[in-house]
Design a protein around this motif. Structure first.
Motif, PDB file in Angstrom:
ATOM      1  N   SER A  90       0.874  -1.262  -0.014  1.00 17.55           N
ATOM      2  CA  SER A  90      -0.002  -0.035   0.016  1.00 17.55           C
ATOM      3  C   SER A  90       0.843   1.346  -0.043  1.00 17.55           C
ATOM      4  CB  SER A  90      -0.761  -0.051   1.017  1.00 17.55           C
ATOM      5  OG  SER A  90      -1.804  -1.066   1.118  1.00 17.55           O
ATOM      6  N   TRP A  91       1.936   1.473   0.759  1.00 17.21           N
ATOM      7  CA  TRP A  91       2.566   2.185   0.854  1.00 17.21           C
ATOM      8  C   TRP A  91       3.465   3.006  -0.337  1.00 17.21           C
ATOM      9  CZ3 TRP A  91       7.705   2.838  -0.149  1.00 17.21           C
ATOM     10  CH2 TRP A  91       8.701   1.527  -0.135  1.00 17.21           C
ATOM     11  N   ALA A  92       3.768   1.839  -0.970  1.00 13.92           N
ATOM     12  CA  ALA A  92       4.666   1.882  -2.328  1.00 13.92           C
ATOM     13  C   ALA A  92       3.629   2.516  -3.530  1.00 13.92           C
ATOM     14  CB  ALA A  92       5.061   0.790  -2.899  1.00 13.92           C
ATOM     15  N   ARG A  93       2.279   1.833  -3.454  1.00 14.24           N
ATOM     16  CA  ARG A  93       1.276   2.159  -4.431  1.00 14.24           C
ATOM     17  C   ARG A  93       0.789   3.727  -4.173  1.00 14.24           C
ATOM     18  NH1 ARG A  93      -4.007   2.032  -2.984  1.00 14.24           N
ATOM     19  NH2 ARG A  93      -3.727   0.627  -1.269  1.00 14.24           N
ATOM     20  N   ILE A  94       0.521   4.216  -2.928  1.00  9.16           N
ATOM     21  CA  ILE A  94       0.505   5.412  -2.735  1.00  9.16           C
ATOM     22  C   ILE A  94       1.302   6.346  -3.534  1.00  9.16           C
ATOM     23  CG2 ILE A  94      -0.238   6.984  -1.001  1.00  9.16           C
ATOM     24  CD1 ILE A  94      -2.510   5.240  -1.583  1.00  9.16           C
ATOM     25  N   LEU A  95       2.852   5.939  -2.925  1.00  8.52           N
ATOM     26  CA  LEU A  95       3.601   6.738  -3.315  1.00  8.52           C
ATOM     27  C   LEU A  95       3.923   6.779  -4.936  1.00  8.52           C
ATOM     28  CD1 LEU A  95       5.935   8.821  -2.248  1.00  8.52           C
ATOM     29  CD2 LEU A  95       7.549   6.852  -1.843  1.00  8.52           C
ATOM     30  N   LEU A  96       3.740   5.758  -5.399  1.00  3.88           N
ATOM     31  CA  LEU A  96       3.887   5.888  -7.039  1.00  3.88           C
ATOM     32  C   LEU A  96       2.649   6.567  -7.662  1.00  3.88           C
ATOM     33  CD1 LEU A  96       4.578   2.052  -7.736  1.00  3.88           C
ATOM     34  CD2 LEU A  96       6.032   3.953  -8.345  1.00  3.88           C
ATOM     35  N   TRP A  97       1.478   6.475  -7.311  1.00  3.44           N
ATOM     36  CA  TRP A  97       0.213   7.382  -7.471  1.00  3.44           C
ATOM     37  C   TRP A  97       0.622   8.854  -7.287  1.00  3.44           C
ATOM     38  CZ3 TRP A  97      -2.618  10.347  -4.187  1.00  3.44           C
ATOM     39  CH2 TRP A  97      -3.820  11.160  -4.743  1.00  3.44           C
ATOM     40  N   PHE A  98       1.155   9.221  -6.089  1.00  2.00           N
ATOM     41  CA  PHE A  98       1.704  10.549  -5.914  1.00  2.00           C
ATOM     42  C   PHE A  98       2.487  10.974  -6.901  1.00  2.00           C
ATOM     43  CE2 PHE A  98       4.331  13.786  -4.067  1.00  2.00           C
ATOM     44  CZ  PHE A  98       3.616  14.704  -3.726  1.00  2.00           C
ATOM     45  N   MET A  99       3.694  10.181  -7.469  1.00  2.00           N
ATOM     46  CA  MET A  99       4.487  10.555  -8.335  1.00  2.00           C
ATOM     47  C   MET A  99       4.125  10.736  -9.744  1.00  2.00           C
ATOM     48  SD  MET A  99       7.389  10.894  -6.839  1.00  2.00           S
ATOM     49  CE  MET A  99       8.359  10.451  -5.249  1.00  2.00           C
ATOM     50  N   ALA A 100       3.167   9.868 -10.027  1.00  2.00           N
ATOM     51  CA  ALA A 100       2.428  10.094 -11.293  1.00  2.00           C
ATOM     52  C   ALA A 100       1.482  11.052 -11.227  1.00  2.00           C
ATOM     53  CB  ALA A 100       1.716   8.712 -11.617  1.00  2.00           C
ATOM     54  N   GLU A 101       0.962  11.644 -10.374  1.00  2.00           N
ATOM     55  CA  GLU A 101       0.105  12.771 -10.224  1.00  2.00           C
ATOM     56  C   GLU A 101       0.953  13.948 -10.446  1.00  2.00           C
ATOM     57  OE1 GLU A 101      -2.968  13.206 -10.520  1.00  2.00           O
ATOM     58  OE2 GLU A 101      -3.829  11.322 -10.229  1.00  2.00           O
ATOM     59  N   VAL A 102       2.215  13.881  -9.743  1.00  2.00           N
ATOM     60  CA  VAL A 102       3.007  15.259  -9.899  1.00  2.00           C
ATOM     61  C   VAL A 102       3.448  15.375 -11.243  1.00  2.00           C
ATOM     62  CG1 VAL A 102       5.343  16.025  -9.043  1.00  2.00           C
ATOM     63  CG2 VAL A 102       3.763  15.086  -7.336  1.00  2.00           C
ATOM     64  N   ALA A 103       3.886  14.237 -11.738  1.00  2.00           N
ATOM     65  CA  ALA A 103       4.421  14.287 -13.175  1.00  2.00           C
ATOM     66  C   ALA A 103       3.419  14.859 -14.080  1.00  2.00           C
ATOM     67  CB  ALA A 103       4.924  12.776 -13.730  1.00  2.00           C
ATOM     68  N   LEU A 104       2.030  14.403 -14.065  1.00  2.00           N
ATOM     69  CA  LEU A 104       0.905  14.373 -14.658  1.00  2.00           C
ATOM     70  C   LEU A 104       0.585  16.123 -14.582  1.00  2.00           C
ATOM     71  CD1 LEU A 104      -1.182  13.884 -16.783  1.00  2.00           C
ATOM     72  CD2 LEU A 104      -2.711  13.260 -14.980  1.00  2.00           C
TER      73      LEU A 104
END
Length: 531
Positions: free
Chosen positions: A144-158
């Motif tokens: 879960s923690w890695a999934r949320i962090l990956l989502w956050f990174m993808a949103e920042v890039a977007l």
């Protein structure tokens, strides 16, 4: 009627012999049983799925022969994907490379496009072979923690990409209205594309793809017209493509050319777009057929994007290489420099440039909204109305875009500084899209017989590491120039330690034990069949 719960292996036809080992047998644990409580993704509306099967959906004994009619049915997702290679950020990189380096970096543009193509083909591969897009697979594969962090990174890039795209559209509107519309008004106008995409989705996938075909054609015609009008040297152009050359004064532009070929949100997007064609992931031959057509279609789409980027680079190489404007030219003032250089005429080049830039900005903002929906719903497992998803996704980008538009709308130089920071922001996110992609596409319990082979895996990781090192150089160069105080330097150092630690975790996760979800979901996916 057959038993409605038939495993992937039981439904799949006998795998064809392959001397290169591409079709390895898919081994299923004998003791594993399907989990009836597993959650499957909600099926998209019927008008967003195109049926490409011409034989009633029966299982095939071999891959069907090539068909132009079938290729046309698969045409669409690759061209939507190619928009990320044509967004205003890339256009600005093209014009700066041409103005500063002339034709000498065209060879790098070609090879960078090929590297981007490799990543996008792997993205399409994982989408077709699994029936899920990359964000969904990451949600179930990582903790879960890695999934949320990956989502956050993808949103920042977007968000970073979207700011560039929206401001690019706003600049184009300002050009086409002769300065009547300020940047912030253009941002508001561009924001309404989220409602346009919702409407076109309801009308059907082909309507949406038709819109992008018009926008890509508009870009191609606009920049081809400029190419013809300015008449760059064909001989120097071919030398630039065929003869590698890199000078010490053009390293920064070269890094920019390579760094923008892989857009993080585009890696997630393509794996979702390919599912707009109805392909049974349990039929190995149908999956292989779909991959063959997507390979052709994606290659054609990126050839078109390469030509458009080449037109832009060549125009500014012809007009501004070696001039005093070369070091100061950017997206904001490029049109006016073109007007001063080549004058008006029946069709003023300033407005032709504005039309092409507007098409680039509008098309990329719409695909950004589309990618945002898949990223949010995939990582967070959210199911909501499409218009609401588009509105939320667009709000994530429009609010910060409006803020920066008001803050940086004071001078051309300030917008160039903003663009440089946004390029850095997106460069930092590349590992968090590429590493999960290469990790998942090389796992047999996820990909089955479509797991990439050792040679392709080594090539893909080599390309990924090269691109990440290029962007690492860009980050180091940028921060060394910008960071002056000790306190800021300490914070940057701490951030870099955390950043590198997460990358190491993602890379090391490649050898981790397969998740229980994947073992059941991907190896023993149940399907309903009728005879």
């Amino acid at each position: 009627m057959t038993d409605p719960t038939v495993s992937r292996q039981e439904n799949s036809p006998k795998q064809p012999n392959d001397s290169h080992g591409e079709f390895k047998s898919l081994l299923l644990p004998e003791t594993s049983q399907p989990d009836d409580n597993r959650e499957f993704p909600a099926e998209p509306p019927e008008n967003q799925i195109l049926t490409v099967e011409e034989d009633g959906g029966n299982y095939l004994n071999s891959v069907p022969p090539f068909s132009w009619a079938k290729l046309w049915k698969f045409t669409g997702p690759g061209f939507l994907m190619s928009i990320a290679f044509l967004d205003p950020g890339n256009i600005e990189g093209d014009l700066q490379a041409g103005a500063v380096a002339g034709y000498s970096l065209l060879w790098l543009l070609l090879w960078a496009t090929l590297m981007g193509l490799l990543m996008q083909l792997l993205s399409a591969r994982i989408g077709v072979a699994t029936g899920r897009h990359l964000a969904e697979i990451c949600r179930n594969e990582y903790p879960s923690w890695a999934r949320i962090l990956l989502w956050f990174m993808a949103e920042v890039a977007l968000i970073g990409a979207d700011i560039q795209e929206v401001i690019g559209s706003a600049i184009a509107l300002q050009i086409l209205t002769k300065g009547f519309l300020p940047i912030w008004v253009g941002v508001i106008i561009t924001a309404f594309d989220c409602f346009l995409i919702s409407y076109l989705e309801k009308c059907g996938m082909r309507k949406l793809e038709g819109l992008f075909a018009v926008l890509i054609a508009t870009m191609a015609l606009s920049f081809a017209w400029m190419f013809n009008e300015t008449k760059p040297s064909v001989e120097e152009l071919f030398i630039g493509i065929l003869v590698p050359k890199l000078g010490s004064k053009t390293i920064r532009e070269a890094v920019g050319v390579v760094g923008c070929v892989i857009t993080p949100h585009n890696v997630f997007l393509h794996s979702a777009l390919v599912q707009s064609r109805k392909t049974d992931p349990n039929d190995i031959n149908r999956v292989q057929e779909a991959l063959n057509y997507y390979n052709i279609e994606s290659s054609a789409a990126l050839f078109v994007s390469f030509m458009i980027n080449l037109f832009v680079t060549a125009v500014f190489a012809k007009g501004f290489y070696g001039t005093k404007q070369a070091d100061s030219i950017g997206l904001v003032n490029a049109g006016h420099y073109l007007q001063e250089k080549y004058g008006g005429g029946v069709f003023p080049i300033l407005y032709i440039w504005g039309i092409g830039l507007l098409a680039a900005g509008q098309s990329s903002t719409i695909t950004g909204t589309y990618a945002g929906q898949f990223i949010m719903e995939g990582f967070l497992d959210l199911q909501m109305e499409q218009w609401l998803s588009a509105f939320i996704t667009r709000s994530f980008a429009i609010v910060p875009t409006m803020i920066v538009a008001l803050m940086f709308n004071t001078s051309e130089g300030s917008l160039d500084v903003l663009n440089e920071w946004l390029n850095i922001l997106q460069s930092m996110q590349i590992p968090f899209a590429v590493i999960p992609l290469l990790t998942m596409v090389s796992k047999e319990h996820i990909m089955g017989s479509f797991k990439i082979g050792p040679s392709l895996e080594k090539l893909a990781w080599t390309v990924a590491v090269f691109v990440m090192m290029i962007n690492g150089y860009l980050l180091l160069d940028f921060f060394m120039a910008e960071v002056e105080s000790f306190s800021v330097g300490f914070l940057v150092f701490a951030g870099i330690v955390g950043y590198i630690s997460f990358i190491i975790y993602l890379v090391s996760y490649r050898s981790s034990r397969s998740s229980s979800w994947s073992s059941l979901e991907m190896s023993q996916r149940v399907v309903s069949t009728e005879t």
